[in-house]
Design a protein around this motif. Structure first.
Motif, mmCIF file in Angstrom:
data_model
loop_
_atom_site.group_PDB
_atom_site.id
_atom_site.type_symbol
_atom_site.label_atom_id
_atom_site.label_comp_id
_atom_site.label_asym_id
_atom_site.label_seq_id
_atom_site.Cartn_x
_atom_site.Cartn_y
_atom_site.Cartn_z
ATOM 1 N N ARG A 196 63.811 39.469 94.103
ATOM 2 C CA ARG A 196 64.828 40.877 93.531
ATOM 3 C C ARG A 196 66.512 39.886 94.272
ATOM 4 N NH1 ARG A 196 63.987 45.011 96.012
ATOM 5 N NH2 ARG A 196 63.029 45.590 94.625
ATOM 6 N N PHE B 285 67.393 36.865 94.703
ATOM 7 C CA PHE B 285 67.533 35.623 93.651
ATOM 8 C C PHE B 285 67.570 35.788 91.715
ATOM 9 C CE2 PHE B 285 66.055 33.217 97.529
ATOM 10 C CZ PHE B 285 67.132 32.229 97.627
ATOM 11 N N ALA B 286 67.062 37.064 91.903
ATOM 12 C CA ALA B 286 67.133 37.096 90.055
ATOM 13 C C ALA B 286 68.519 37.857 90.046
ATOM 14 C CB ALA B 286 66.117 38.258 89.715
ATOM 15 N N LYS C 149 70.051 40.688 89.640
ATOM 16 C CA LYS C 149 70.650 41.361 87.888
ATOM 17 C C LYS C 149 70.726 42.943 88.885
ATOM 18 C CE LYS C 149 69.279 39.709 84.182
ATOM 19 N NZ LYS C 149 68.532 39.816 83.579
ATOM 20 N N PHE D 95 58.679 36.688 88.597
ATOM 21 C CA PHE D 95 60.349 36.634 89.357
ATOM 22 C C PHE D 95 60.906 36.159 88.034
ATOM 23 C CE2 PHE D 95 62.612 32.699 90.448
ATOM 24 C CZ PHE D 95 63.942 33.714 91.013
ATOM 25 N N VAL E 174 64.458 37.707 86.672
ATOM 26 C CA VAL E 174 65.756 36.612 86.023
ATOM 27 C C VAL E 174 65.730 36.906 84.585
ATOM 28 C CG1 VAL E 174 65.934 34.177 86.117
ATOM 29 C CG2 VAL E 174 64.859 34.743 87.820
ATOM 30 N N ASP F 180 64.076 35.656 82.255
ATOM 31 C CA ASP F 180 63.670 34.045 81.524
ATOM 32 C C ASP F 180 62.075 33.353 82.016
ATOM 33 O OD1 ASP F 180 63.843 31.878 80.775
ATOM 34 O OD2 ASP F 180 65.736 30.806 81.483
ATOM 35 N N GLU G 208 61.756 30.425 84.297
ATOM 36 C CA GLU G 208 61.736 29.974 86.178
ATOM 37 C C GLU G 208 60.455 31.252 86.807
ATOM 38 O OE1 GLU G 208 64.385 28.613 87.018
ATOM 39 O OE2 GLU G 208 65.169 28.932 85.303
ATOM 40 N N TYR H 124 70.801 26.143 92.008
ATOM 41 C CA TYR H 124 69.445 27.270 91.182
ATOM 42 C C TYR H 124 70.066 28.567 90.796
ATOM 43 C CZ TYR H 124 65.183 29.181 91.311
ATOM 44 O OH TYR H 124 63.282 29.401 91.234
ATOM 45 N N LEU H 125 69.433 28.783 89.107
ATOM 46 C CA LEU H 125 69.865 29.945 88.432
ATOM 47 C C LEU H 125 71.363 30.243 88.736
ATOM 48 C CD1 LEU H 125 67.503 31.796 89.982
ATOM 49 C CD2 LEU H 125 66.650 30.885 88.075
ATOM 50 N N ARG I 91 77.646 33.854 88.900
ATOM 51 C CA ARG I 91 76.762 32.833 88.667
ATOM 52 C C ARG I 91 77.537 32.479 87.603
ATOM 53 N NH1 ARG I 91 71.360 35.362 89.995
ATOM 54 N NH2 ARG I 91 71.592 36.044 91.934
#
Lengths: 558, 147
Positions: free
Chosen positions: A158, A160-161, A163, A275, A279, A281, A284, A394-395, A502
């Protein structure tokens, strides 16, 4: 060599599990994002009642320290409760066999083992544990450790994603893991397992006169199916019986065997897809999935290389294919249940088992496997960034010095807690106290013991023979360090990237096949280089010594 | 203060979890199993002359020469099956001990033959089922050997 039959069976099981896992990931997204769902009418009142009884606020956003403390305190409390149940089972109900309580060191080892999702067992359940212990210590910890792993893994994903701009709330993740994921799936799996012949009874262990005159058998009827289903679904692996899933009452037929393999693969595979959905996407998620399954596939190919014969230590009904398939899967997913004695296998199969456990992310346990994949991605992106001379990203997130340090700390935890105690055990001669010789076979067994403990796997060579104070205490501590330290480091990274700015990615694209290849190669280089000297002294030396004695022909299938 | 709160929360959530996962769940499953699938739930027991002679899934101690013998050095120690080739190798001994024709014994093994991979893989038989069939087919020969 991999025969057509082997290939067919593996492809069939993989196909079914991967498709179902794809659909499960869609469901998991609503569960863990808290999106509205038709199931809320049933689940929300139950969950709100649990939050009320526990006195928690499930909507409060937690930082990484808070999330980890909530998780860690809960695990301590659960371990303490289980410890007392195991030590005082003779004074508690549901003990028709009148088994005495465990020694302190065995109970210590057992609760650290089950609460860390390892399920290393230095005892034989059917002759040691009361029904209450099997249910309220073992099955209980299998559920809660699975929910803990799922919660921590989802929190990292969560973050890393990005949102949600937070890693979330531990109590929300933990309670929903139980009510909406583990309990419903285990309910269905238990009924299927009973139908396939796994007992579910509290009728006591009776001695029955069998067909031939003056012959008897003990029929261990117990709450087995409910335990086996959570032990596989939760990638726990600790069996009702000492012989684990080789014991026919835990795994009666080939169908139950493949069903149980599917259960272990189910949730960890779906988390990889989850995951991508988080994200926003799917590419990923596909990267995580492909990297994990490429490594898992390589392990399987290697393991099928030597011709494995049905021999000592293997159950006839599974034959060689299902035994090898199981052994690779149980280590790749860090479950740790076994359906054959590990001594039955060629050193090459054991080597692939080591790969699975040393990597821990191919695909690894539910939740934490995906977490380890993100750890490898950070290290890989950092290395690639160094080589290309660009800022690692990353992302769309800039990977900073602190992230890399924490990811490396998580990575190094593993070698330190495996290699140091392995060396200590041999220095003080602990291997002799359990009847091992100081040679490549003895070394493999002790090295495997600490690897399985650190990886929270639980399959082992030693079993009840390692019930000594030294092995109980050292593996116990290793299991908790291997469980909670990487979680702490990864939660810390996830929490800081959750709110980081980001920008559309300038650097390396991570959603394509070439990155999968870079990732797989880097995972192999990182882990194999770290552990190579130890692998050489253990299974590789054993393999080469086999060559010398003419075993080589069998090994290569010639 | 926050530490105390956290400990009390952990203790309460532990108790809730153990009641749901460690008591209610296995007990409910036991209830369902006993009602809906009682034969499997109680260990898949085989009956001979209306009494249980143990589980179909657990290897039995067959030592008399008139029976097919199990192979008890495998992983669980109670492996109920033997490979077809190991079973076939026992036919001459059983023939000598009982006088039952080798072709009948062979046909019996074929009748109970299963495969490790459904239709392919290694053929094997369940020792108890094969022996039970022999006992049922030749009750007078076997009556001194069964209980």
């Amino acid at each position: 060599m991999l025969s057509l039959e082997d290939l067919f069976v593996v492809a069939l099981v993989w196909g079914i599990v991967i498709i179902l896992a794809w659909f499960l990931s869609r469901y998991l997204l609503t569960v863990f994002t808290g999106a509205k769902s038709r199931l809320d009418r049933f689940f929300l009142p139950i969950e709100n009642f649990i939050y009320f009884l526990a006195g928690v606020d499930s909507t409060e956003k937690m930082g990484w320290k808070e999330y980890f403390k909530a998780l860690f305190y809960l695990n301590i409390a659960q371990a303490v409760l289980a410890f007392f149940i195991l030590m005082f089972q003779q004074n508690l109900p549901l003990n028709p066999m009148h088994y005495p309580g465990m020694s302190w060191s065995l109970a210590f080892n057992t609760v650290l083992s089950f609460s860390s999702n390892t399920n290393l067992q230095h005892y034989n359940g059917e002759t040691t544990l009361s029904y209450l212990s099997q249910m309220s210590a073992i099955q209980f910890l299998q559920f809660t450790s699975a929910a803990t792993g799922l919660a921590a893994g989802v929190a990292v994903l969560r973050g890393f994603a990005g949102k949600a701009k937070t890693i979330g709330n531990f109590y929300f993740d933990y309670v929903r893991s139980l009510t909406r994921v583990l309990l419903p799936l285990t309910f269905v799996a238990t009924i299927v397992l009973i139908a396939l012949g796994v007992p579910q009874s509290l009728g006591g262990y009776s001695s029955i006169p069998t067909l031939q005159r003056d012959a008897y058998e003990i029929l261990y009827k117990g709450p087995i199916a409910s335990l086996v289903s959570i032990m596989q679904l939760g990638t726990n692996g600790g069996g009702y019986f000492g012989a684990n899933s080789a014991y026919p009452l835990q795994n009666p037929t080939q169908i139950s065997d493949f069903f149980e393999i599917g259960l272990m693969m189910f949730i960890p595979t779906s988390i990889l897809f989850l995951f991508g959905r988080m994200v926003g996407d799917n590419r990923e998620g596909r990267t995580l999935f492909l990297a994990a399954y490429v490594i898992y596939g390589i392990d399987l190919l290697l393991a099928f290389l030597p011709a494995t014969q049905i021999g000592r230590g293997m159950e006839v009904r599974f034959g060689s294919t299902a035994s090898v398939f199981w052994t690779v899967t149980t280590t790749a997913f860090t479950t740790g249940s076994v359906n054959a004695s590990l001594s039955a296998f060629n050193p090459v199969v054991i080597l692939t088992g080591f790969f699975g456990m040393l990597i821990q992310a191919a695909p690894g346990g539910k939740g934490v496997g995906a977490m380890y994949l993100l750890m490898y991605i950070i290290v890989t992106i950092f290395l690639v960034g160094l080589m290309a001379g660009r800022t690692p990203e990353y992302l769309g997130i800039k990977i900073e010095g602190r992230d890399v340090k924490l990811a490396v700390a998580a990575f190094l935890t593993h070698p330190i807690i495996i290699l140091v105690p392995t060396v200590v055990a041999f220095v003080i001669g602990a291997e002799k106290t359990i009847g091992l010789t100081t040679n490549s076979i003895g070394f493999t067994k002790v090295f495997y013991e600490y690897t399985t403990a650190a990886a929270n796997n639980g399959s082992d060579f030693l079993g009840a023979s390692a019930n000594t104070v030294f092995f109980n205490v050292t593996t116990g501590v290793v299991m908790w360090l291997g469980r909670f330290l990487p979680m702490l480091f990864m939660l810390a990274i996830a929490d800081s990237v959750a709110i980081r700015k980001r920008t559309p990615s300038q650097g390396l694209k991570t959603g394509n096949l070439s990155f999968v290849i870079i990732l797989v190669v880097s995972i192999f280089i990182l882990t194999v280089l770290t552990f190579f000297p130890f692998l050489v002294l253990g299974p590789i030396l054993q393999f080469l010594q086999g060559f010398k004695t003419g075993f080589g022909g069998v090994v290569l299938g010639l | 203060m926050k530490g105390v709160k956290r400990i009390s929360t952990a203790a309460r959530l532990t108790l809730i979890s153990v009641v749901i996962c460690g008591l209610i769940f296995p007990l409910v499953m036991t209830g369902i199993g006993q009602v809906a699938l009682p034969w499997q739930s109680n260990g898949s027991q085989v009956y001979f002359e209306n009494r249980s002679i143990g589980s179909e899934l657990i290897s039995q101690n067959f030592s008399a020469p008139v029976f097919f013998h199990p192979r008890n050095n495998s992983a669980s120690g109670v492996d109920p099956d033997i490979t077809l080739s190991y079973a076939t190798s026992q036919i001459p001994r059983i023939h000598n001990a009982t006088g039952i024709s080798e072709s009948f014994l062979n046909a019996t093994l074929q009748k109970y033959r299963q495969y490790t991979l459904f239709f392919f893989g290694t053929p094997y038989v369940n020792v108890l089922n094969v022996n039970l069939f022999l006992v049922a087919s030749y009750p007078t020969i076997y009556s001194p050997y069964v209980q």
